[in-house]
Scaffold this motif. Structure first.
Motif, PDB file in Angstrom:
ATOM      1  N   ILE A  14      36.279   4.066  39.044  1.00  0.00           N
ATOM      2  CA  ILE A  14      35.566   4.421  37.804  1.00  0.00           C
ATOM      3  C   ILE A  14      36.406   5.414  37.006  1.00  0.00           C
ATOM      4  O   ILE A  14      36.630   5.250  35.795  1.00  0.00           O
ATOM      5  N   THR A  15      36.914   6.440  37.685  1.00  0.00           N
ATOM      6  CA  THR A  15      37.759   7.425  37.009  1.00  0.00           C
ATOM      7  C   THR A  15      38.952   6.737  36.346  1.00  0.00           C
ATOM      8  O   THR A  15      39.270   6.990  35.182  1.00  0.00           O
ATOM      9  N   LEU A  18      38.017   4.734  33.214  1.00  0.00           N
ATOM     10  CA  LEU A  18      37.730   5.583  32.051  1.00  0.00           C
ATOM     11  C   LEU A  18      39.011   6.140  31.455  1.00  0.00           C
ATOM     12  O   LEU A  18      39.205   6.144  30.242  1.00  0.00           O
ATOM     13  N   ALA A  57      30.008  11.923  28.518  1.00  0.00           N
ATOM     14  CA  ALA A  57      29.926  11.951  29.974  1.00  0.00           C
ATOM     15  C   ALA A  57      28.582  12.499  30.433  1.00  0.00           C
ATOM     16  O   ALA A  57      27.953  11.928  31.328  1.00  0.00           O
ATOM     17  N   MET A 198      35.221   6.044  25.413  1.00  0.00           N
ATOM     18  CA  MET A 198      34.675   6.554  26.670  1.00  0.00           C
ATOM     19  C   MET A 198      33.317   5.917  26.956  1.00  0.00           C
ATOM     20  O   MET A 198      32.836   5.915  28.091  1.00  0.00           O
ATOM     21  N   ILE A 201      31.584   3.699  29.929  1.00  0.00           N
ATOM     22  CA  ILE A 201      30.884   4.152  31.133  1.00  0.00           C
ATOM     23  C   ILE A 201      29.454   3.627  31.182  1.00  0.00           C
ATOM     24  O   ILE A 201      28.909   3.356  32.244  1.00  0.00           O
ATOM     25  N   TYR A 205      28.405   2.146  34.920  1.00  0.00           N
ATOM     26  CA  TYR A 205      27.756   2.927  35.975  1.00  0.00           C
ATOM     27  C   TYR A 205      26.882   2.114  36.935  1.00  0.00           C
ATOM     28  O   TYR A 205      26.747   2.494  38.094  1.00  0.00           O
ATOM     29  N   LEU A 214      29.031   9.546  40.881  1.00  0.00           N
ATOM     30  CA  LEU A 214      29.339   9.195  39.495  1.00  0.00           C
ATOM     31  C   LEU A 214      29.726  10.427  38.689  1.00  0.00           C
ATOM     32  O   LEU A 214      30.702  10.429  37.949  1.00  0.00           O
ATOM     33  N   LYS A 215      28.934  11.501  38.873  1.00  0.00           N
ATOM     34  CA  LYS A 215      29.140  12.720  38.089  1.00  0.00           C
ATOM     35  C   LYS A 215      30.575  13.229  38.250  1.00  0.00           C
ATOM     36  O   LYS A 215      31.281  13.451  37.272  1.00  0.00           O
ATOM     37  N   SER A 217      33.204  11.685  39.327  1.00  0.00           N
ATOM     38  CA  SER A 217      34.285  10.797  38.895  1.00  0.00           C
ATOM     39  C   SER A 217      34.380  10.751  37.369  1.00  0.00           C
ATOM     40  O   SER A 217      35.479  10.679  36.821  1.00  0.00           O
ATOM     41  N   VAL A 218      33.236  10.839  36.664  1.00  0.00           N
ATOM     42  CA  VAL A 218      33.290  10.846  35.199  1.00  0.00           C
ATOM     43  C   VAL A 218      33.937  12.139  34.699  1.00  0.00           C
ATOM     44  O   VAL A 218      34.806  12.122  33.824  1.00  0.00           O
TER      45      VAL A 218
END
Lengths: 365, 373
Positions: A14-15, A18, A57, A198, A201, A205, A214-215, A217-218
């Motif tokens: 995910i990171t 993004l 984010a 961005m 996302i 998610y 998730l938090k 990695s974002v």
């Protein structure tokens, strides 16, 4: 079940996705867009500009906390009704689609200026779209792996650019805060194009395999991209100074030219090589985003033919309306305002409705 | 599964072949013998009437023969604009030419006094031209420099590249004469270009001084004695030799590496600068101080005397620069701009020429070699 978990994305992917969609080839000219207004404090503007992805984010983390399994397209249909929801989703699609021709034409400009000046635009576009559509067709998992590989390219770019510290002078960035707070804030607005997209996302998610992570990695993605842009702007001002940057088009490439290495003549070639891979990856990602949003409207979109049709449409738009840099910039300055403005409004309204209605998982009723 | 895997391999291979085929349609690829590789560029002008000028661009090419040998040829393009002269040059060439490997670019003194802005523009625009070529200003026609036959070198450009590149070994020269350096220096606030000045003497090319520029126009040439002082005051981390002599038989030489630090202060409208030069070096020869190897006092005395002498030389050069050349070649404006704000419409050349510039030199002896004969 094994098949499903294989398709889900890990937090690091995910990171990477993004970072991958935000860092396109245009970041090589990021210093140009801030230096005109913020002068030698442009790097502070670049850091300030990260407020925009940071806001996105936080909204994403909030919505994902309430609805970990529904992406924004489903949510908007749920809250706005079928008609308005579909229209809003279409505008959401357009906001991504507006980046597509500009990214492709920037990639074309860079490759025709620095690498393959002898090829005609159409040939390069066909190659670009072939690569983009093939990797997008393979699905988000493959793209995510490509993006993870691409992070190594970014790390290499940043690590190699530390050599530039030998060639510039700290005097070029002094006096710090000399241009005033207002110009720094205005300069930060100029970075929105670089920080844009961005919003992907909100589609990604539901695909994460561990929604608790998730938090982190974002936020990691925002931190990385913020550091990267700040560093690029800083090192370019440090090396060239604010009087030279407006004279170049991709000022970061010009800064890398001062590094002399054996056999390769200078670092520029290495940088272009790494950066062109980045550009192809961004195109593949945009391809994927566009197709996956359109898939919500009609289930037949997503087959092989639709990939080809989208490529032809993009090539047509790019060749007709984006023939050179000046026309691109005049169009992009309008479309970016629309995309960013609409996206911010869209996600804020949905987050507000969720907040007011106290909907979803874990809400206190 | 295996069948699926095979399909994938075929598909990727076919895509790669298609990409290559698409790229190569309509492009002619030629062997190295069919191209001329530019190894040196030079810029010259001729006056054809009091108001108009003609550009003359001699280019030096490497020619590759079928037997593997390498030759050199000069072609001259003339025209009223830069593009025109390039176009005219093609009329006398029978091959495709390739840029990007040029080693030097030579600007004639006449051209430099007329302004090198269009050269920089052409170089900055070109996506093929090398940004690492060394720049220099020459006396007389630049074609003579490119065409000069130097024993042991395939072309004069190969020799000239080494000449400028290795100038940093002594004389306090820096290495900042590449095109990318000139781009940065010619347009930045408070900075000025300085380029090596070369002359042909007795069928050999040598550096005889420095050409001082004000923005993009050459102002004057200084000889090698002044060039050393200017380099010392302008560059950081450079190497050179200082000497102190009483008479022809009694002298002492010391090779030093110098570190430069500038301080800037502003009182009212007046700027004042202090240039601190810290030099550490090794004694090369000593015929003056008898006891310098063992006596700390003697060493101190030498250090003081040579510092004082260098300081005086620097001061007299600065006075000459302020009153005669009237250009800020020491990049002091850059320091002042970085401290007191940029883009205020200040002409730093004028400001520096009217401000006080102090020089403080400290020479220290670090090594004295194997012995004192």
């Amino acid at each position: 079940m094994v098949q499903v978990s294989k398709k889900l994305l890990t937090p690091i992917e995910i990171t990477a996705l993004l970072i991958g969609i935000m860092a396109d080839i245009n970041s090589a000219s990021a210093p140009n867009s801030v230096v005109n207004i913020a002068k030698q404090d442009g790097w502070i503007s670049a850091a300030l500009g990260a407020i925009y992805p940071l806001y996105v984010a936080f909204i994403a983390i909030y919505i994902a906390g309430r609805f970990p399994k529904d992406n924004i397209l489903i949510l908007s249909k749920k809250y706005f009704g079928n008609v308005i929801g579909t229209m809003a989703n279409f505008l959401f699609f357009l906001s991504f689609f507006s980046y597509f021709p500009s990214v492709s034409s920037t990639t074309l400009d860079v490759s025709r200026t620095y690498i393959v000046g002898f090829l005609t635009p159409l040939k390069i576009y066909i190659v670009m779209m072939l690569l983009g559509s093939y990797s997008a067709y393979k699905g988000v998992k493959v793209l995510a792996r490509v993006c993870v590989l691409n992070i190594f390219a970014f790390v290499a770019i940043i690590a190699l650019s530390f050599i530039i510290l030998m060639y510039g002078s700290l005097m070029n960035i002094m006096p710090i805060f000399g241009s005033g707070f207002m110009s720094i804030a205005k300069g930060a607005v100029g970075t929105t194009y670089d920080y844009a997209a961005m919003e992907i996302i909100f589609l990604l998610y539901p695909l994460i395999n561990d929604s608790k992570k998730l938090k982190s990695s974002v936020l990691k993605a925002v931190a990385f991209i913020c550091f990267m842009y700040t560093w690029i702007v800083f090192i370019t001002i440090y090396c060239l100074g604010i009087d030279i940057i407006p004279k170049t088009i991709w000022s970061f490439f010009s800064a890398t030219e001062s590094i002399k290495i054996e056999a390769l003549h200078n670092l520029r070639f290495l940088y272009i090589f790494l950066w062109i891979l980045t550009a192809f990856k961004t195109i593949a990602l945009l391809y994927y985003v566009c197709i996956s949003i359109l898939h919500e409207f009609h289930k037949s979109i997503g087959n092989k033919i639709s990939y080809g049709v989208l490529g032809i449409i993009v090539i047509f738009i790019t060749m007709t309306f984006f023939p050179d840099r000046l026309s691109r910039e005049s169009i992009v300055s309008v479309t970016t305002k629309f995309s960013v403005g609409f996206n911010l409004l869209y996600i804020t309204v949905i987050a507000a409705i969720i907040f007011v209605k106290k909907d979803g998982k874990g809400a206190i009723k | 599964m295996n069948n699926k895997h095979n399909k994938k391999v075929y598909l990727v291979t076919i895509i790669i072949i298609i990409i290559y085929a698409i790229s190569m349609i309509g492009i002619d690829v030629v062997p190295i013998e069919e191209v001329d590789v530019i190894n040196g560029v030079s810029y010259d002008i001729q006056k054809i009437s009091p108001t108009s000028i003609k550009y003359v661009f001699p280019f030096s090419f490497s020619v590759f023969y079928l037997n593997g040998k390498r030759g050199n040829r000069i072609n001259v393009g003339e025209g009223l604009t830069v593009g025109d002269s390039i176009q005219n040059r093609q009329r006398v060439m029978n091959k495709k030419f390739v840029q990007g490997l040029e080693k030097v670019f030579i600007i004639s003194e006449k051209y430099a006094s007329n302004g090198i802005r269009n050269v920089l523009d052409e170089r900055a625009r070109s996506n093929e031209a090398s940004d690492m070529a060394f720049g220099m200003v020459c006396k007389g026609n630049s074609e003579d420099f490119l065409g000069l036959k130097i024993k042991g070198y395939p072309s004069s450009s190969d020799y000239l590249q080494g000449l400028i590149d290795k100038a940093q070994q002594d004389n306090f020269f820096s290495q900042n004469y590449k095109i990318i350096d000139i781009f940065v220096r010619a347009a930045s606030e408070g900075r000025n270009v300085v380029l090596p000045y070369v002359e042909i003497r007795e069928n050999a090319i040598e550096i005889t001084g420095l050409a001082l520029f004000k923005k993009d126009k050459m102002v004057c040439k200084v000889d090698i004695e002044e060039a050393r002082l200017l380099n010392m005051l302008r560059e950081n981390d450079v190497v050179g030799t200082l000497s102190l002599e009483k008479n022809a038989k009694q002298y002492i030489d010391i090779q030093v590496s110098s570190k430069r630090k500038v301080k800037c202060e502003k009182k009212g409208d007046k700027y004042s600068f202090t240039i601190n030069l810290d030099m550490i070096g090794d004694i090369i020869t000593n015929e003056l101080y008898k006891d310098i190897k063992d006596n700390p006092q003697e060493k101190k005395k030498f250090e003081n005397e040579i510092s004082k002498k260098t300081e005086e030389q620097c001061k007299s050069f600065i006075n000459k620069m302020k009153n005669e050349y009237k250009v800020d070649s020491l990049e002091l404006g850059k320091k002042a701009a970085s401290k007191y704000g940029r883009r205020k419409g200040i002409d730093w050349n004028e400001v520096i020429c009217n401000s006080d510039i102090e020089v403080k030199v400290k020479v220290k002896v670090s090594r004295q070699g194997k012995g004192d004969y």
